[in-house]
Enzyme design. Structure first.
Site, PDB file in Angstrom:
ATOM      1  N   ASN A 187       0.861  -1.178   0.000  1.00  0.00           N
ATOM      2  CA  ASN A 187       0.000   0.000   0.000  1.00  0.00           C
ATOM      3  C   ASN A 187       0.906   1.240   0.000  1.00  0.00           C
ATOM      4  O   ASN A 187       1.689   1.448   0.937  1.00  0.00           O
ATOM      5  CB  ASN A 187      -0.895  -0.051   1.247  1.00  0.00           C
ATOM      6  N   HIS A 196       1.097   6.200   1.784  1.00  0.00           N
ATOM      7  CA  HIS A 196       1.831   7.173   2.592  1.00  0.00           C
ATOM      8  C   HIS A 196       2.966   7.860   1.852  1.00  0.00           C
ATOM      9  O   HIS A 196       3.526   8.834   2.354  1.00  0.00           O
ATOM     10  CB  HIS A 196       2.265   6.538   3.915  1.00  0.00           C
ATOM     11  N   HIS A 215      -5.702   3.582  -1.424  1.00  0.00           N
ATOM     12  CA  HIS A 215      -7.017   3.914  -0.855  1.00  0.00           C
ATOM     13  C   HIS A 215      -7.362   5.323  -1.320  1.00  0.00           C
ATOM     14  O   HIS A 215      -6.717   6.294  -0.925  1.00  0.00           O
ATOM     15  CB  HIS A 215      -6.925   3.852   0.681  1.00  0.00           C
ATOM     16  N   ARG A 251      -9.569   8.044  -0.694  1.00  0.00           N
ATOM     17  CA  ARG A 251     -10.525   8.457   0.340  1.00  0.00           C
ATOM     18  C   ARG A 251     -11.400   9.588  -0.177  1.00  0.00           C
ATOM     19  O   ARG A 251     -10.983  10.359  -1.049  1.00  0.00           O
ATOM     20  CB  ARG A 251      -9.778   8.913   1.604  1.00  0.00           C
ATOM     21  N   ARG A 259      -7.097  12.719   1.053  1.00  0.00           N
ATOM     22  CA  ARG A 259      -6.013  13.192   1.923  1.00  0.00           C
ATOM     23  C   ARG A 259      -4.648  12.665   1.509  1.00  0.00           C
ATOM     24  O   ARG A 259      -3.626  13.215   1.895  1.00  0.00           O
ATOM     25  CB  ARG A 259      -6.293  12.852   3.383  1.00  0.00           C
ATOM     26  N   GLU A 269      -8.754   0.363  -2.531  1.00  0.00           N
ATOM     27  CA  GLU A 269      -9.579   0.397  -1.318  1.00  0.00           C
ATOM     28  C   GLU A 269     -10.474   1.620  -1.405  1.00  0.00           C
ATOM     29  O   GLU A 269     -10.013   2.708  -1.754  1.00  0.00           O
ATOM     30  CB  GLU A 269      -8.708   0.541  -0.070  1.00  0.00           C
ATOM     31  N   THR A 325      -8.033   3.565   8.697  1.00  0.00           N
ATOM     32  CA  THR A 325      -9.234   2.730   8.773  1.00  0.00           C
ATOM     33  C   THR A 325      -9.254   2.029  10.128  1.00  0.00           C
ATOM     34  O   THR A 325      -8.344   1.281  10.449  1.00  0.00           O
ATOM     35  CB  THR A 325      -9.210   1.682   7.640  1.00  0.00           C
ATOM     36  N   GLU A 336     -10.840  -9.613   3.329  1.00  0.00           N
ATOM     37  CA  GLU A 336      -9.567  -9.198   3.916  1.00  0.00           C
ATOM     38  C   GLU A 336      -9.783  -9.102   5.420  1.00  0.00           C
ATOM     39  O   GLU A 336     -10.575  -8.279   5.896  1.00  0.00           O
ATOM     40  CB  GLU A 336      -9.099  -7.846   3.362  1.00  0.00           C
ATOM     41  N   HIS A 371      -3.496  -4.615   7.935  1.00  0.00           N
ATOM     42  CA  HIS A 371      -3.634  -3.469   8.841  1.00  0.00           C
ATOM     43  C   HIS A 371      -2.730  -3.647  10.056  1.00  0.00           C
ATOM     44  O   HIS A 371      -2.918  -4.569  10.843  1.00  0.00           O
ATOM     45  CB  HIS A 371      -5.076  -3.227   9.300  1.00  0.00           C
TER      46      HIS A 371
HETATM   47  N1  PXP Z   1      -5.761  -3.110   4.452  1.00  0.00           N
HETATM   48  C1  PXP Z   1      -6.734  -2.153   4.503  1.00  0.00           C
HETATM   49  C2  PXP Z   1      -8.128  -2.523   4.109  1.00  0.00           C
HETATM   50  C3  PXP Z   1      -6.428  -0.836   4.896  1.00  0.00           C
HETATM   51  O1  PXP Z   1      -7.406   0.094   4.935  1.00  0.00           O
HETATM   52  C4  PXP Z   1      -5.088  -0.509   5.213  1.00  0.00           C
HETATM   53  C5  PXP Z   1      -4.741   0.897   5.582  1.00  0.00           C
HETATM   54  O2  PXP Z   1      -4.986   1.736   4.504  1.00  0.00           O
HETATM   55  C6  PXP Z   1      -4.110  -1.533   5.117  1.00  0.00           C
HETATM   56  C7  PXP Z   1      -4.484  -2.825   4.767  1.00  0.00           C
HETATM   57  C8  PXP Z   1      -2.673  -1.267   5.390  1.00  0.00           C
HETATM   58  O3  PXP Z   1      -2.484  -0.959   6.724  1.00  0.00           O
HETATM   59  P1  PXP Z   1      -1.068  -0.485   7.234  1.00  0.00           P
HETATM   60  O4  PXP Z   1      -0.776   0.831   6.574  1.00  0.00           O
HETATM   61  O5  PXP Z   1      -1.243  -0.400   8.706  1.00  0.00           O
HETATM   62  O6  PXP Z   1      -0.067  -1.536   6.814  1.00  0.00           O
END
Ligand code: PXP
Length: 238
Positions: free
Chosen positions: A7, A10, A43, A45, A49, A70, A101, A151, A190
């Site tokens: 992901n 960031h 994601h 949003r 953001r 996402e 999330t 998931e 997550h």
């Molecule tokens: N899976 C989902 C559905 C999420 O919303 C997120 C955060 O955007 C992640 C995985 C990844 O989480 P993390 O950034 O804590 O690894």
């Protein structure tokens, strides 16, 4: 084998902090793929953001593995997904004020809305994943809603104090088994980082992990390619 979907939200967080055009999450996605990631997750949003529409549109063209979007189950997002056509859409709950999330989607509590969203995405040939807490009730509702993938939210496992961790791991193992028995594919994510990922990666039913923050954070010190490779190593995949 467990696949790693990185992901890259960031990277975009850093860009949006200044409202300028770097660092760009698009080349970040390509570097992750070159380092061995089997998919890219973003994601989009409602408040834009971090990831913005332009990132999604360009990534759809340049990501050569799997693009997982996402998003909340809103009309706006469903329209965007149907137009841009990611490989997978993961429906997540979204609250404007949250930092990230926070919990899983309430599929059982909102079955009609989720079912309609799943149907609309599947009509456009997009695989649908539902981000849920590891509970039988939510897994059964996900199946009823027509999802392809669940998931499992790993937040409770990641945040559990040491004495509680085995119990949270058992919840994930049990949920993964229930989902597979119902014919669902299983992903998880997550809060996973280099020191807590191995037990989750060892659950045989879990096919893929979505990991963001810990990889991008480590990349600040080691570079993105190393950070991805080190995560694959921590997962036992290298
Ligand atoms: N899976 C989902 C559905 C999420 O919303 C997120 C955060 O955007 C992640 C995985 C990844 O989480 P993390 O950034 O804590 O690894």
């Amino acid at each position: 084998m467990t696949r790693l979907h990185v992901n890259v939200d960031h990277v975009a967080t850093l860009r949006q902090a200044r409202g300028i055009n770097y660092p760009d999450p698009v080349p970040a996605a390509s570097i992750c793929e070159m380092a061995g990631a089997q998919g890219i997750t973003i994601h989009l949003r409602e408040d834009r953001r971090h990831i913005i529409d332009r990132d999604l549109e360009i990534m759809r063209k340049v990501v050569t593995t799997v693009l997982n979007l996402e998003m909340a189950a809103t009309d706006e997002m469903i329209g965007i997904a149907r137009a841009v056509h990611p490989d997978i859409c993961t429906l997540v709950p979204e609250k404007r004020e949250e930092r990230t999330t926070e919990g899983g989607l309430s599929v059982a509590g909102d079955l009609d809305t989720v079912t309609a969203a799943v149907r609309s995405l599947k009509e456009a040939d997009i695989s649908v994943s539902l981000f849920i807490d590891p509970s039988r009730k939510e897994i059964e509702a996900s199946r009823e809603a027509g999802a392809d993938i669940v998931e499992l939210h790993t937040g409770d496992y990641c945040e559990a104090p040491a004495a509680e961790r085995a119990r949270q791991m058992d919840r994930l193992i049990e949920a993964a088994t229930i989902a597979t028995d119902l014919g669902l594919r299983v992903a998880a994510g997550h809060g996973l980082h280099y020191h807590n990922v191995a037990p989750v990666a060892r659950i045989p039913e879990i096919e893929e992990l979505n990991i963001g923050h810990s990889i991008i954070a480590r990349a600040v010190f080691t570079g993105l390619e190393n950070a991805v490779r080190q995560m694959l190593e921590a997962m036992g995949e290298l």
